[in-house]
Design a protein around this motif. Structure first.
Motif, PDB file in Angstrom:
ATOM      1  N   GLN A 135      33.167  37.698  44.089  1.00  0.00           N
ATOM      2  CA  GLN A 135      31.718  38.318  43.333  1.00  0.00           C
ATOM      3  C   GLN A 135      31.220  39.187  44.153  1.00  0.00           C
ATOM      4  O   GLN A 135      31.202  39.446  45.582  1.00  0.00           O
ATOM      5  CB  GLN A 135      30.926  36.996  43.131  1.00  0.00           C
ATOM      6  N   SER A 136      30.386  40.051  43.324  1.00  0.00           N
ATOM      7  CA  SER A 136      29.452  41.010  43.794  1.00  0.00           C
ATOM      8  C   SER A 136      28.226  40.728  44.810  1.00  0.00           C
ATOM      9  O   SER A 136      27.823  41.440  45.630  1.00  0.00           O
ATOM     10  CB  SER A 136      29.228  42.172  42.721  1.00  0.00           C
ATOM     11  N   ALA A 153      26.807  36.802  38.994  1.00  0.00           N
ATOM     12  CA  ALA A 153      27.203  38.173  39.650  1.00  0.00           C
ATOM     13  C   ALA A 153      28.759  38.571  38.789  1.00  0.00           C
ATOM     14  O   ALA A 153      29.602  37.777  38.477  1.00  0.00           O
ATOM     15  CB  ALA A 153      27.301  38.111  41.063  1.00  0.00           C
ATOM     16  N   SER A 154      28.983  39.661  39.035  1.00  0.00           N
ATOM     17  CA  SER A 154      30.232  40.312  38.318  1.00  0.00           C
ATOM     18  C   SER A 154      31.387  39.932  39.307  1.00  0.00           C
ATOM     19  O   SER A 154      31.158  39.688  40.473  1.00  0.00           O
ATOM     20  CB  SER A 154      30.319  41.692  38.167  1.00  0.00           C
ATOM     21  N   LYS A 155      32.510  39.927  38.632  1.00  0.00           N
ATOM     22  CA  LYS A 155      33.790  39.479  39.424  1.00  0.00           C
ATOM     23  C   LYS A 155      34.726  40.781  39.680  1.00  0.00           C
ATOM     24  O   LYS A 155      34.625  41.507  38.669  1.00  0.00           O
ATOM     25  CB  LYS A 155      34.591  38.410  38.819  1.00  0.00           C
ATOM     26  N   PHE A 156      35.270  40.534  40.922  1.00  0.00           N
ATOM     27  CA  PHE A 156      36.417  41.638  41.033  1.00  0.00           C
ATOM     28  C   PHE A 156      37.673  41.066  40.330  1.00  0.00           C
ATOM     29  O   PHE A 156      38.294  40.460  40.599  1.00  0.00           O
ATOM     30  CB  PHE A 156      36.583  42.007  42.436  1.00  0.00           C
ATOM     31  N   CYS A 157      38.161  42.198  39.380  1.00  0.00           N
ATOM     32  CA  CYS A 157      39.400  41.959  38.597  1.00  0.00           C
ATOM     33  C   CYS A 157      40.336  42.867  38.668  1.00  0.00           C
ATOM     34  O   CYS A 157      39.849  44.269  39.325  1.00  0.00           O
ATOM     35  CB  CYS A 157      38.864  41.757  37.104  1.00  0.00           C
ATOM     36  N   VAL A 158      41.444  42.785  38.197  1.00  0.00           N
ATOM     37  CA  VAL A 158      42.645  43.972  38.214  1.00  0.00           C
ATOM     38  C   VAL A 158      43.130  43.618  36.848  1.00  0.00           C
ATOM     39  O   VAL A 158      43.412  43.108  36.262  1.00  0.00           O
ATOM     40  CB  VAL A 158      43.515  43.469  39.321  1.00  0.00           C
ATOM     41  N   PHE A 159      43.295  45.324  36.441  1.00  0.00           N
ATOM     42  CA  PHE A 159      44.113  45.428  35.110  1.00  0.00           C
ATOM     43  C   PHE A 159      44.986  46.479  35.192  1.00  0.00           C
ATOM     44  O   PHE A 159      44.181  47.747  35.674  1.00  0.00           O
ATOM     45  CB  PHE A 159      43.143  45.643  33.759  1.00  0.00           C
ATOM     46  N   ASN A 160      46.264  46.848  35.311  1.00  0.00           N
ATOM     47  CA  ASN A 160      46.967  47.831  35.251  1.00  0.00           C
ATOM     48  C   ASN A 160      46.906  48.300  36.846  1.00  0.00           C
ATOM     49  O   ASN A 160      46.853  49.691  36.940  1.00  0.00           O
ATOM     50  CB  ASN A 160      46.786  48.973  34.375  1.00  0.00           C
ATOM     51  N   PHE A 211      34.895  45.652  38.920  1.00  0.00           N
ATOM     52  CA  PHE A 211      33.996  44.807  38.635  1.00  0.00           C
ATOM     53  C   PHE A 211      33.586  44.145  37.096  1.00  0.00           C
ATOM     54  O   PHE A 211      33.381  45.441  36.440  1.00  0.00           O
ATOM     55  CB  PHE A 211      32.580  44.771  39.630  1.00  0.00           C
ATOM     56  N   LYS A 212      33.537  43.247  36.851  1.00  0.00           N
ATOM     57  CA  LYS A 212      33.093  42.799  35.467  1.00  0.00           C
ATOM     58  C   LYS A 212      32.609  41.463  35.440  1.00  0.00           C
ATOM     59  O   LYS A 212      32.803  40.504  36.157  1.00  0.00           O
ATOM     60  CB  LYS A 212      34.199  42.955  34.414  1.00  0.00           C
ATOM     61  N   ASP A 213      31.829  41.252  34.239  1.00  0.00           N
ATOM     62  CA  ASP A 213      31.396  39.542  33.773  1.00  0.00           C
ATOM     63  C   ASP A 213      32.738  38.959  33.486  1.00  0.00           C
ATOM     64  O   ASP A 213      33.397  39.491  32.796  1.00  0.00           O
ATOM     65  CB  ASP A 213      30.339  39.848  32.839  1.00  0.00           C
ATOM     66  N   ALA A 214      32.981  37.733  34.102  1.00  0.00           N
ATOM     67  CA  ALA A 214      34.219  37.233  33.549  1.00  0.00           C
ATOM     68  C   ALA A 214      33.869  35.645  33.817  1.00  0.00           C
ATOM     69  O   ALA A 214      33.131  35.491  34.740  1.00  0.00           O
ATOM     70  CB  ALA A 214      35.383  37.816  34.655  1.00  0.00           C
TER      71      ALA A 214
END
Length: 277
Positions: free
Chosen positions: A227-228, A234-241, A246-249
């Motif tokens: 988390q940030s 707080a926004s979370k650190f995510c991975v796509f492609n 960071f995004k809300d998740a």
């Protein structure tokens, strides 16, 4: 089977009678068990602490063990105390209280009643006993430690972590970049306590402006969120492609699930590989 006991104990404030009174337990194990139940139901930590301290001196180890493993925890909890209150009351400070604390843990474990907060509290106390009370450490406590979630144990006993994406298996390094493998010191994240609500700050080895926050209460699962800020909102650190952001998740978002690895020995491994090459 009747255990031969003749123990005279000053129990202090006894919640059933409300006055200081010497209590003599005869040779009936059931009487002693009822006394333990009464003290646990009182909800007075000081009274329980003093009583178990006296009983630790009066009873042999095998008697203490038999007593602890015959506590009817369901019955006690049905009459008032919450699981968290009971855990706090049983904070181990003497041999008998330690055995009661262990018995309570295994009761919760068997009944699938260990929530993240209870699990984290047990883990923190075990780690404290392991580091500061070596005379109290035993194979039974080691078994208890081994039964805890792997990720929680790694976080509590590691100096440096590597953070690997659960699905894409990429490691996050300084600058929030992603790499396939932990290939440098920049893959390492130092653990620092935030001293509030079980939050931990993770600071990158190569860049102290690269940081994450994780919550111990939410690290008892095999996957966690980076988390940030030290807030569940707080926004979370995510991975796509293969790109990190960071995004809300929510916890269910597989793009934002991470696992921790102990990388305390990574510098030594990298140095050895350097000499070999």
């Amino acid at each position: 089977m009747v255990v031969k006991l003749l123990v005279k104990i000053l129990v202090g404030f006894f919640c059933l009678f409300g006055f200081v009174n010497p209590v003599i337990y005869g040779d009936n194990f059931g009487e002693l068990l009822e006394a333990v139940i009464t003290h646990l139901q009182c909800g007075d930590p000081d009274n329980l602490d003093n009583w178990t301290k006296d009983m630790s001196l009066a009873l042999r180890r095998d008697q203490q063990q038999r007593l602890a493993w015959n506590i009817p925890w369901v019955e006690i909890q049905d009459k008032g105390a919450s699981q968290l209150e009971m855990q706090q009351q049983l904070n181990p400070s003497n041999p008998l209280k330690l055995r009661l604390w262990m018995s309570f843990y295994w009761h919760l474990k068997r009944s699938r009643s260990l929530d993240p907060i209870l699990t984290t509290n047990f883990a923190l106390k075990l780690r404290e006993l392991q580091k500061r009370n070596e005379d109290m450490w035993s194979p039974a406590l080691q078994n208890m430690w081994q039964s805890l979630p792997k990720s929680l144990k790694i976080i509590l006993q590691s100096r440096w972590l590597c953070l690997q994406h659960k699905r894409q298996m990429l490691y996050v390094v300084s600058g929030y970049k992603l790499e396939l493998g932990a290939n440098s010191n920049c893959s390492m994240w130092q653990i620092q306590s935030e001293n509030q609500d079980h939050w931990l700050r993770l600071i990158n080895f190569c860049d102290d402006s690269s940081l994450f926050f994780i919550n111990l209460w939410h690290s008892s699962a095999e996957v966690g969120m980076l988390q940030s800020n030290p807030s569940l909102k707080a926004s979370k650190f995510c991975v796509f492609n293969k790109v990190g952001y960071f995004k809300d998740a929510s916890k269910a978002d597989i793009d934002c699930q991470w696992q921790v690895n102990d990388c305390s020995n990574l510098p030594k491994i990298l140095n050895q590989n350097k000499h070999v090459s």
